[in-house]
Design an enzyme around this catalytic site. Structure first.
Site, mmCIF file in Angstrom:
data_model
loop_
_atom_site.group_PDB
_atom_site.id
_atom_site.type_symbol
_atom_site.label_atom_id
_atom_site.label_comp_id
_atom_site.label_asym_id
_atom_site.label_seq_id
_atom_site.Cartn_x
_atom_site.Cartn_y
_atom_site.Cartn_z
ATOM 1 N N LYS A 72 74.101 24.736 -15.765
ATOM 2 C CA LYS A 72 74.420 24.154 -17.069
ATOM 3 C C LYS A 72 75.029 25.226 -17.994
ATOM 4 O O LYS A 72 74.942 26.426 -17.691
ATOM 5 C CB LYS A 72 73.137 23.565 -17.668
ATOM 6 C CG LYS A 72 72.569 22.362 -16.885
ATOM 7 C CD LYS A 72 71.191 21.970 -17.429
ATOM 8 C CE LYS A 72 70.611 20.734 -16.749
ATOM 9 N NZ LYS A 72 69.216 20.459 -17.205
ATOM 10 N N TYR B 160 73.135 10.790 -14.903
ATOM 11 C CA TYR B 160 71.703 10.565 -15.124
ATOM 12 C C TYR B 160 71.283 9.106 -14.954
ATOM 13 O O TYR B 160 70.094 8.826 -14.855
ATOM 14 C CB TYR B 160 71.269 11.119 -16.489
ATOM 15 C CG TYR B 160 71.082 12.626 -16.431
ATOM 16 C CD1 TYR B 160 70.022 13.193 -15.719
ATOM 17 C CD2 TYR B 160 71.980 13.481 -17.058
ATOM 18 C CE1 TYR B 160 69.865 14.569 -15.637
ATOM 19 C CE2 TYR B 160 71.821 14.866 -16.990
ATOM 20 C CZ TYR B 160 70.756 15.399 -16.272
ATOM 21 O OH TYR B 160 70.601 16.758 -16.188
ATOM 22 N N ASN C 144 67.295 24.560 -19.641
ATOM 23 C CA ASN C 144 66.611 25.074 -18.450
ATOM 24 C C ASN C 144 67.575 25.514 -17.356
ATOM 25 O O ASN C 144 67.244 25.508 -16.188
ATOM 26 C CB ASN C 144 65.610 24.031 -17.934
ATOM 27 C CG ASN C 144 66.247 22.677 -17.697
ATOM 28 O OD1 ASN C 144 67.475 22.560 -17.729
ATOM 29 N ND2 ASN C 144 65.438 21.667 -17.438
ATOM 30 N N HIS D 114 70.623 21.941 -13.203
ATOM 31 C CA HIS D 114 70.262 20.621 -12.673
ATOM 32 C C HIS D 114 70.173 20.773 -11.163
ATOM 33 O O HIS D 114 71.032 21.421 -10.559
ATOM 34 C CB HIS D 114 71.321 19.566 -12.991
ATOM 35 C CG HIS D 114 71.152 18.372 -12.093
ATOM 36 N ND1 HIS D 114 70.178 17.437 -12.311
ATOM 37 C CD2 HIS D 114 71.758 18.025 -10.926
ATOM 38 C CE1 HIS D 114 70.202 16.546 -11.328
ATOM 39 N NE2 HIS D 114 71.153 16.878 -10.472
ATOM 40 N N GLU E 41 74.793 11.832 -6.178
ATOM 41 C CA GLU E 41 75.353 12.820 -7.118
ATOM 42 C C GLU E 41 76.532 13.562 -6.496
ATOM 43 O O GLU E 41 77.537 13.818 -7.167
ATOM 44 C CB GLU E 41 74.259 13.811 -7.530
ATOM 45 C CG GLU E 41 73.211 13.151 -8.414
ATOM 46 C CD GLU E 41 72.020 14.034 -8.763
ATOM 47 O OE1 GLU E 41 71.150 13.562 -9.515
ATOM 48 O OE2 GLU E 41 71.944 15.181 -8.288
HETATM 49 P P1 ADP Z 1 65.056 17.890 -13.914
HETATM 50 O O1 ADP Z 1 66.323 18.511 -14.451
HETATM 51 O O2 ADP Z 1 63.994 18.942 -13.686
HETATM 52 O O3 ADP Z 1 65.272 17.017 -12.708
HETATM 53 P P2 ADP Z 1 64.760 15.422 -15.464
HETATM 54 O O4 ADP Z 1 65.650 14.765 -14.474
HETATM 55 O O5 ADP Z 1 63.444 14.775 -15.758
HETATM 56 O O6 ADP Z 1 64.464 16.944 -15.071
HETATM 57 O O7 ADP Z 1 65.523 15.559 -16.868
HETATM 58 C C1 ADP Z 1 66.873 15.960 -16.903
HETATM 59 C C2 ADP Z 1 67.085 17.007 -17.970
HETATM 60 O O8 ADP Z 1 66.829 16.435 -19.253
HETATM 61 C C3 ADP Z 1 66.148 18.217 -17.894
HETATM 62 O O9 ADP Z 1 66.597 19.205 -16.984
HETATM 63 C C4 ADP Z 1 66.160 18.692 -19.323
HETATM 64 O O10 ADP Z 1 67.318 19.474 -19.614
HETATM 65 C C5 ADP Z 1 66.253 17.386 -20.113
HETATM 66 N N1 ADP Z 1 64.947 16.844 -20.538
HETATM 67 C C6 ADP Z 1 64.075 16.124 -19.769
HETATM 68 N N2 ADP Z 1 63.008 15.729 -20.486
HETATM 69 C C7 ADP Z 1 63.205 16.178 -21.751
HETATM 70 C C8 ADP Z 1 62.470 16.100 -22.983
HETATM 71 N N3 ADP Z 1 61.329 15.447 -23.044
HETATM 72 N N4 ADP Z 1 62.975 16.690 -24.080
HETATM 73 C C9 ADP Z 1 64.140 17.349 -24.038
HETATM 74 N N5 ADP Z 1 64.890 17.455 -22.921
HETATM 75 C C10 ADP Z 1 64.438 16.904 -21.796
HETATM 76 MG MG MG Z 2 66.240 15.183 -12.502
#
Ligand code: ADP
Ligand code: MG
Length: 203
Positions: free
Chosen positions: A16, A56, A158, A161, A172
Site C-alpha cells: 500500500k 474489497y 498497515n 494487503h 483478486e
Molecule cells: P486484512 O488487510 O488484514 O485482510 P481486512 O480485509 O479486514 O484486513 O480489512 C482491509 C483493510 O481495511 C485493512 O488492511 C485495514 O487497512 C483496513 N481496516 C480494516 N478494519 C478497519 C477498521 N476497523 N478501522 C480502520 N481501518 C480498517
Molecule cells: Mg482482507
C-alpha cells in the site's frame, strides 16, 4: 485447487502507499522471497477508488467479516467499538480505504508456492499493527491502531494487503492482472523445496 500441485497455489499482495513511502518495498519482497515463494507477477501503479471498491467487494462477506473482526478486537481490549453494527463500521472503512490506497503509488504482486496464501498472511501479520506479532511485517514496521485510525477518521495503515483465502486470491489476481502479465517459470530452488528425491546434488 484439488487437481493442482501444492506448489501452484498463488496469492495476491499489494504494498500500500504507506509501504512504498516508508521504503519497505525491498524488505517486503525479501521476506516473501526468502521463505521460498516465487514471484510470478509484479507491477507498480496508481489505482482508482473504483478498483479499490471492486477489490474489497469481490467477497460479499468481506463487509460483515471485517466489521465483526473490528468489534471483537475492540472488545478484547475492553474498549467500546464505534458501532455494534458490523456493516456500519465497514461502510466507513471502505470509504477510508479508497482514500488510503489511491493516495500514492502501490506495488501489486502475485506470489506462488506451497500454502502461498497462508504463508504470506503469516509473514504479513494481523490486520491491526498494534496486535500484530513481533516478527511479522506489520508487527515489525508499523505502529498504527484502530483507536488512532478511528480518531483521525482514516483506514488503519498497515503497509500491505494480502489475500485471505485461496478463492479470494484467485478472484483478486483476475481483477488486478491480465493472464499474460503472469509468468510461468521454474525457479531452481524449487528442486530443494518440492522434489521427492534430492538426487543430483552430490557429484
Ligand atoms: P486484512 O488487510 O488484514 O485482510 P481486512 O480485509 O479486514 O484486513 O480489512 C482491509 C483493510 O481495511 C485493512 O488492511 C485495514 O487497512 C483496513 N481496516 C480494516 N478494519 C478497519 C477498521 N476497523 N478501522 C480502520 N481501518 C480498517
Ligand atoms: Mg482482507
Amino acid at each position: 485447487m484439488a487437481d493442482k500441485h501444492h506448489k501452484e497455489e498463488r496469492t495476491f499482495v499489494i504494498i500500500k502507499p504507506d509501504g512504498v513511502q516508508r521504503s519497505l518495498i525491498g524488505e517486503v519482497i525479501k521476506r516473501y522471497e526468502k521463505i521460498g515463494l516465487k514471484l510470478v507477477g509484479l507491477k507498480m501503479g496508481v489505482t482508482t477508488p473504483d478498483m479499490v471498491e471492486k477489490h474489497y467487494t469481490l467477497d460479499p462477506e468481506w463487509m460483515r467479516k471485517t466489521g465483526e473482526k473490528t468489534i471483537a478486537n475492540y472488545k478484547k481490549k475492553g474498549q467500546e467499538p464505534p458501532s455494534e453494527d458490523p456493516l456500519e463500521i465497514t461502510k466507513v472503512v471502505l470509504e477510508s480505504l479508497k482514500r488510503y490506497i489511491t493516495s500514492g503509488p502501490v506495488i501489486m504482486m502475485v506470489w506462488q508456492g506451497a500454502h502461498a496464501v497462508g504463508i504470506v498472511r503469516k509473514l504479513t501479520g494481523a490486520t491491526e499493527p498494534l496486535s500484530s506479532d513481533v516478527g511479522t511485517i506489520r508487527g515489525d514496521f508499523v505502529l498504527d491502531s484502530y483507536v488512532m485510525s478511528d480518531v483521525a477518521g482514516r483506514a488503519v495503515r498497515n503497509i500491505l494487503h494480502a489475500s485471505g483465502t485461496v478463492e479470494e486470491a484467485e478472484d483478486e489476481i483476475k481483477l488486478w492482472f491480465k493472464e499474460d502479465e503472469l509468468i510461468n517459470y521454474r525457479l531452481i530452488q524449487e528442486a530443494i523445496l518440492y522434489d521427492v528425491d534430492l538426487d543430483g546434488i552430490l557429484e
